[in-house]
Design an enzyme around this catalytic site. Structure first.
Site, PDB file in Angstrom:
ATOM      1  N   ARG A 273      -5.625   9.918   4.381  1.00  0.00           N
ATOM      2  CA  ARG A 273      -4.581  10.715   5.035  1.00  0.00           C
ATOM      3  C   ARG A 273      -3.405  10.906   4.090  1.00  0.00           C
ATOM      4  NH1 ARG A 273      -2.106  13.887   7.285  1.00  0.00           N
ATOM      5  NH2 ARG A 273      -0.289  12.571   7.017  1.00  0.00           N
TER       6      ARG A 273
ATOM      7  N   ASP B 114       4.354   0.543  11.859  1.00  0.00           N
ATOM      8  CA  ASP B 114       3.132  -0.062  11.320  1.00  0.00           C
ATOM      9  C   ASP B 114       2.958  -1.499  11.766  1.00  0.00           C
ATOM     10  OD1 ASP B 114       3.308   1.660   8.101  1.00  0.00           O
ATOM     11  OD2 ASP B 114       2.773   2.315  10.113  1.00  0.00           O
TER      12      ASP B 114
ATOM     13  N   CYS C 166      -5.470  12.253  12.053  1.00  0.00           N
ATOM     14  CA  CYS C 166      -6.121  10.953  11.877  1.00  0.00           C
ATOM     15  C   CYS C 166      -6.053  10.227  13.209  1.00  0.00           C
ATOM     16  CB  CYS C 166      -5.428  10.173  10.783  1.00  0.00           C
ATOM     17  SG  CYS C 166      -3.874   9.539  11.368  1.00  0.00           S
TER      18      CYS C 166
ATOM     19  N   LYS D 153       0.848  -1.209   0.000  1.00  0.00           N
ATOM     20  CA  LYS D 153       0.000   0.000   0.000  1.00  0.00           C
ATOM     21  C   LYS D 153       0.879   1.252   0.000  1.00  0.00           C
ATOM     22  CE  LYS D 153      -1.714   1.705   3.999  1.00  0.00           C
ATOM     23  NZ  LYS D 153      -1.453   3.148   4.199  1.00  0.00           N
ATOM     24  N   ASN D 154       1.925   1.253   0.836  1.00  0.00           N
ATOM     25  CA  ASN D 154       2.710   2.479   0.998  1.00  0.00           C
ATOM     26  C   ASN D 154       3.723   2.679  -0.110  1.00  0.00           C
ATOM     27  OD1 ASN D 154       1.167   2.991   3.173  1.00  0.00           O
ATOM     28  ND2 ASN D 154       2.700   2.418   4.713  1.00  0.00           N
TER      29      ASN D 154
ATOM     30  N   ARG E 264      -8.582  -0.451   4.215  1.00  0.00           N
ATOM     31  CA  ARG E 264      -7.716   0.584   3.640  1.00  0.00           C
ATOM     32  C   ARG E 264      -6.381  -0.029   3.195  1.00  0.00           C
ATOM     33  NH1 ARG E 264      -6.202   4.949   7.418  1.00  0.00           N
ATOM     34  NH2 ARG E 264      -4.879   5.281   5.631  1.00  0.00           N
TER      35      ARG E 264
ATOM     36  N   ILE F 200       7.431   6.793  16.987  1.00  0.00           N
ATOM     37  CA  ILE F 200       7.141   7.518  15.746  1.00  0.00           C
ATOM     38  C   ILE F 200       5.865   8.348  15.843  1.00  0.00           C
ATOM     39  CG2 ILE F 200       6.728   7.287  13.258  1.00  0.00           C
ATOM     40  CD1 ILE F 200       9.560   6.482  14.048  1.00  0.00           C
TER      41      ILE F 200
ATOM     42  N   ARG G 214      -1.258  14.965  12.207  1.00  0.00           N
ATOM     43  CA  ARG G 214      -0.311  14.535  11.176  1.00  0.00           C
ATOM     44  C   ARG G 214       0.233  15.805  10.517  1.00  0.00           C
ATOM     45  NH1 ARG G 214      -1.406   9.136   9.784  1.00  0.00           N
ATOM     46  NH2 ARG G 214       0.449   9.117   8.481  1.00  0.00           N
ATOM     47  N   PRO G 215       1.192  16.479  11.159  1.00  0.00           N
ATOM     48  CA  PRO G 215       1.697  17.748  10.625  1.00  0.00           C
ATOM     49  C   PRO G 215       2.401  17.549   9.287  1.00  0.00           C
ATOM     50  CG  PRO G 215       3.070  16.973  12.409  1.00  0.00           C
ATOM     51  CD  PRO G 215       1.895  16.049  12.359  1.00  0.00           C
ATOM     52  N   ILE G 216       2.479  18.625   8.525  1.00  0.00           N
ATOM     53  CA  ILE G 216       3.221  18.557   7.249  1.00  0.00           C
ATOM     54  C   ILE G 216       4.247  19.689   7.187  1.00  0.00           C
ATOM     55  CG2 ILE G 216       1.414  17.367   5.925  1.00  0.00           C
ATOM     56  CD1 ILE G 216       0.602  20.124   4.801  1.00  0.00           C
ATOM     57  N   ASP G 217       4.691  20.140   8.368  1.00  0.00           N
ATOM     58  CA  ASP G 217       5.664  21.241   8.399  1.00  0.00           C
ATOM     59  C   ASP G 217       6.949  20.896   7.652  1.00  0.00           C
ATOM     60  OD1 ASP G 217       5.683  19.434  10.695  1.00  0.00           O
ATOM     61  OD2 ASP G 217       7.523  20.474  11.231  1.00  0.00           O
ATOM     62  N   LEU G 218       7.391  19.655   7.756  1.00  0.00           N
ATOM     63  CA  LEU G 218       8.655  19.281   7.082  1.00  0.00           C
ATOM     64  C   LEU G 218       8.472  19.312   5.566  1.00  0.00           C
ATOM     65  CD1 LEU G 218       9.738  16.276   9.349  1.00  0.00           C
ATOM     66  CD2 LEU G 218      10.430  18.674   9.523  1.00  0.00           C
TER      67      LEU G 218
HETATM   68  C1  EPZ Z   1       4.096   6.986   6.214  1.00  0.00           C
HETATM   69  O1  EPZ Z   1       3.318   7.988   6.832  1.00  0.00           O
HETATM   70  C2  EPZ Z   1       3.182   5.777   6.081  1.00  0.00           C
HETATM   71  N1  EPZ Z   1       2.040   6.108   5.231  1.00  0.00           N
HETATM   72  C3  EPZ Z   1       2.682   5.346   7.464  1.00  0.00           C
HETATM   73  O2  EPZ Z   1       1.898   4.175   7.306  1.00  0.00           O
HETATM   74  C4  EPZ Z   1       3.902   5.010   8.330  1.00  0.00           C
HETATM   75  O3  EPZ Z   1       3.451   4.701   9.627  1.00  0.00           O
HETATM   76  C5  EPZ Z   1       4.846   6.218   8.386  1.00  0.00           C
HETATM   77  O4  EPZ Z   1       5.219   6.608   7.041  1.00  0.00           O
HETATM   78  C6  EPZ Z   1       6.117   5.909   9.156  1.00  0.00           C
HETATM   79  O5  EPZ Z   1       6.776   4.814   8.572  1.00  0.00           O
HETATM   80  C7  EPZ Z   1       2.195   6.056   3.880  1.00  0.00           C
HETATM   81  O6  EPZ Z   1       3.267   5.758   3.365  1.00  0.00           O
HETATM   82  C8  EPZ Z   1       0.983   6.357   3.060  1.00  0.00           C
HETATM   83  P1  EPZ Z   1       6.147  10.277   8.481  1.00  0.00           P
HETATM   84  P2  EPZ Z   1       3.903   9.512   6.919  1.00  0.00           P
HETATM   85  O7  EPZ Z   1       6.063  11.547   7.728  1.00  0.00           O
HETATM   86  O8  EPZ Z   1       4.633   9.835   5.690  1.00  0.00           O
HETATM   87  C9  EPZ Z   1       6.050  13.428  12.042  1.00  0.00           C
HETATM   88  C10 EPZ Z   1       0.073   2.774   7.622  1.00  0.00           C
HETATM   89  O9  EPZ Z   1      -0.360   2.222   8.650  1.00  0.00           O
HETATM   90  N2  EPZ Z   1       6.034  14.449  10.985  1.00  0.00           N
HETATM   91  O10 EPZ Z   1       7.386   9.429   8.365  1.00  0.00           O
HETATM   92  O11 EPZ Z   1       2.786  10.394   7.343  1.00  0.00           O
HETATM   93  C11 EPZ Z   1       4.712  12.686  12.101  1.00  0.00           C
HETATM   94  O12 EPZ Z   1       3.783  13.395  12.899  1.00  0.00           O
HETATM   95  C12 EPZ Z   1       0.509   4.220   7.664  1.00  0.00           C
HETATM   96  O13 EPZ Z   1       0.231   2.204   6.512  1.00  0.00           O
HETATM   97  C13 EPZ Z   1       6.164  15.781  11.342  1.00  0.00           C
HETATM   98  O14 EPZ Z   1       6.272  16.129  12.504  1.00  0.00           O
HETATM   99  O15 EPZ Z   1       4.911   9.333   8.137  1.00  0.00           O
HETATM  100  C14 EPZ Z   1       5.093  11.371  12.718  1.00  0.00           C
HETATM  101  O16 EPZ Z   1       5.130  11.511  14.126  1.00  0.00           O
HETATM  102  C15 EPZ Z   1       0.251   4.846   9.016  1.00  0.00           C
HETATM  103  N3  EPZ Z   1       6.140  16.722  10.363  1.00  0.00           N
HETATM  104  C16 EPZ Z   1       6.510  11.128  12.201  1.00  0.00           C
HETATM  105  O17 EPZ Z   1       6.995  12.399  11.726  1.00  0.00           O
HETATM  106  C17 EPZ Z   1       6.011  16.398   9.024  1.00  0.00           C
HETATM  107  O18 EPZ Z   1       6.024  17.298   8.169  1.00  0.00           O
HETATM  108  C18 EPZ Z   1       6.573  10.111  11.063  1.00  0.00           C
HETATM  109  O19 EPZ Z   1       5.813  10.622  10.021  1.00  0.00           O
HETATM  110  C19 EPZ Z   1       5.872  15.034   8.693  1.00  0.00           C
HETATM  111  C20 EPZ Z   1       5.892  14.075   9.680  1.00  0.00           C
END
Ligand code: EPZ
Length: 417
Positions: free
Chosen positions: A92, A306, A116, A22-23, A398, A328, A121-125
């Protein structure tokens, strides 16, 4: 709202083929926006998240159709640059369209992806990195309007955290930027290497995918490709947990051993015997698991967040105490209260959960509140004495294709109603 009814206690046997990841398919579907023409994506699982991504692609002007296990995306005539809130909220992960939309249309208007079940789920980065590629960002009323009037320009970007989504969005925005982008502290998940393999086949110039430093030399345009998506390592971990909780021996077909190292070592430490044989994994679980080693979720190649929930199900009936540290996500223990209803003994303190193994779990009425939590309840129900009803199976759908059929073919007594 569909639900499962599971009668636990059956031993499982036989073999299951692991679905496409999926990812991986989600960022690959986003990347198809950049690869002009008819893209053919093989090993694409039937998931509600994939349908949601297809709806976004169609809204933007692509033709999307399924032929068996392949999805065809023709992105010849992409004319949109805006994703409405209704589509953003369906999934999401829809933020992953930001980078490719900017790459193709030099503009993207979308709403903040809702928080969610795992917490905010911030997107600041994502946004900080895109700004350094020359993107102008205006936020108003929950929507973000991104424009790159002079096109995207390569830059040096250092991520403060190896965010998977941010790494993917940066790569998707940088592949057709002017000049070179160097990304340090990039996420190393296998799904990112898969995305980059697909993009390089389309004519991109990405070096170091899957490593901590990724270099992207921008190119003018990308052509349509054929690509086969890697197997889903989290679905593999889930089926391994099903074997572990029921003391069974199972064969998983179509896995990539190196993607499962962190998960395999925890199952081995808990007493399971695991062998790999050219793309297949054979797991043989003992009657009762030993206590697990401390499970700390970490960015890849550490233990995947996950797989935390399904590994916790395996710990519930293990012999002794197991400790989980969720590093995480802020709020990824929603399955604990439901496992407790089944007789599990789990104490949670902030990001730490201590699981004291019990003799037996018992069937109960439980409710899933997120995707991997749903998978954990299903695996726990396989071992529980009596009947478990699991609500909220829409979460499971999902990320897991026909999961009741997969488990049923292994001997589980499970029905979808
Ligand atoms: C991806 O989510 C996966 N989703 C998630 O899988 C997975 O748990 C996650 O990576 C970690 O491996 C998809 O690939 C569609 P991150 P993503 O950005 O990209 C923080 C599942 O069950 N963060 O690596 O959203 C965030 O809050 C899903 O299949 C910021 O602070 O994960 C989190 O605590 C769930 N600012 C941490 O980083 C940002 O701009 C990891 O998030 C982005 C993230």
């Amino acid at each position: 709202m569909s639900r499962f009814i599971v009668s636990g206690g059956n031993k499982l046997s036989g073999s299951a083929t692991v679905q496409g990841a999926k990812n991986s398919i989600l960022p690959v579907l986003s990347a198809a926006l950049l690869c002009e023409g008819e893209n053919v994506l093989f090993n694409c699982p039937r998931l509600s998240d994939v349908s949601a991504a297809a709806r976004i692609l169609r809204y933007l002007g692509c033709e999307v159709k399924r032929e068996g296990s392949a999805v065809l995306v023709n992105s010849e005539s992409v004319n949109g640059a805006e994703i409405p809130d209704s589509l953003m909220r369906e999934m999401r992960g829809s933020i992953i369209f930001l980078g490719s939309l900017l790459g193709r249309r030099k503009k993207a208007v979308l709403t903040f992806p809702g928080g969610c079940e795992l917490g905010p789920r911030p997107i600041d980065l994502h946004l900080k990195a895109l700004k350094s590629l020359g993107v102008k960002i205006r936020e108003s009323r929950g929507a973000i309007e991104c424009t790159a009037p002079d096109g995207l320009k390569g830059a040096k970007i250092a991520l403060s955290f190896p965010s998977v989504g941010a790494t993917e969005n940066i790569i998707l925005a940088a592949v057709t930027a002017q000049g070179t982008t160097t990304l340090t502290n990039a996420a190393r998940e296998p799904e990112i290497a898969d995305l980059c393999e697909m993009l390089n086949k389309a004519g991109a110039r990405i070096y170091g995918a899957g490593e901590g430093v990724v270099v992207i030399d921008g190119v003018k345009s990308l052509k349509a490709v054929e690509h086969t998506v890697i197997p889903d390592r989290i679905v593999a971990a889930t089926i391994m947990s099903a074997a572990a909780v029921t003391g069974s021996e199972l064969m998983l077909e179509g896995v990539i051993q190196s993607h499962l190292n962190a998960v395999t070592s925890v199952f081995e430490d808990s007493g399971c015997d695991i062998k790999f044989d050219c793309g297949n994994l054979l797991i043989k679980a003992p009657e009762r698991l030993k206590p697990l080693p401390v499970v700390r979720t970490m960015p890849y190649p550490g233990f995947p967040t996950d797989a935390q929930a399904v590994m916790m199900s395996a710990a519930c009936a293990a012999d002794g105490a197991s400790v989980f540290v969720e590093n995480i996500f802020e709020d990824r223990f929603k399955h604990v209260s439901e496992l407790t209803r089944m007789g599990a003994d789990i104490k949670v303190e902030n990001r730490v959960a201590v699981v004291n193994g019990v003799k037996k779990l018992y069937g109960a009425e439980v409710r899933a509140r997120d995707l991997r939590g749903a998978a954990a309840l299903v695996t726990a129900a396989l071992a529980a004495e009596g009947e478990t009803t699991i609500d909220g199976i829409c979460y499971l759908d999902r990320g897991y294709e026909d999961f009741e059929l997969v488990l049923g073919s292994l001997g589980a007594d499970i029905k979808r109603i």
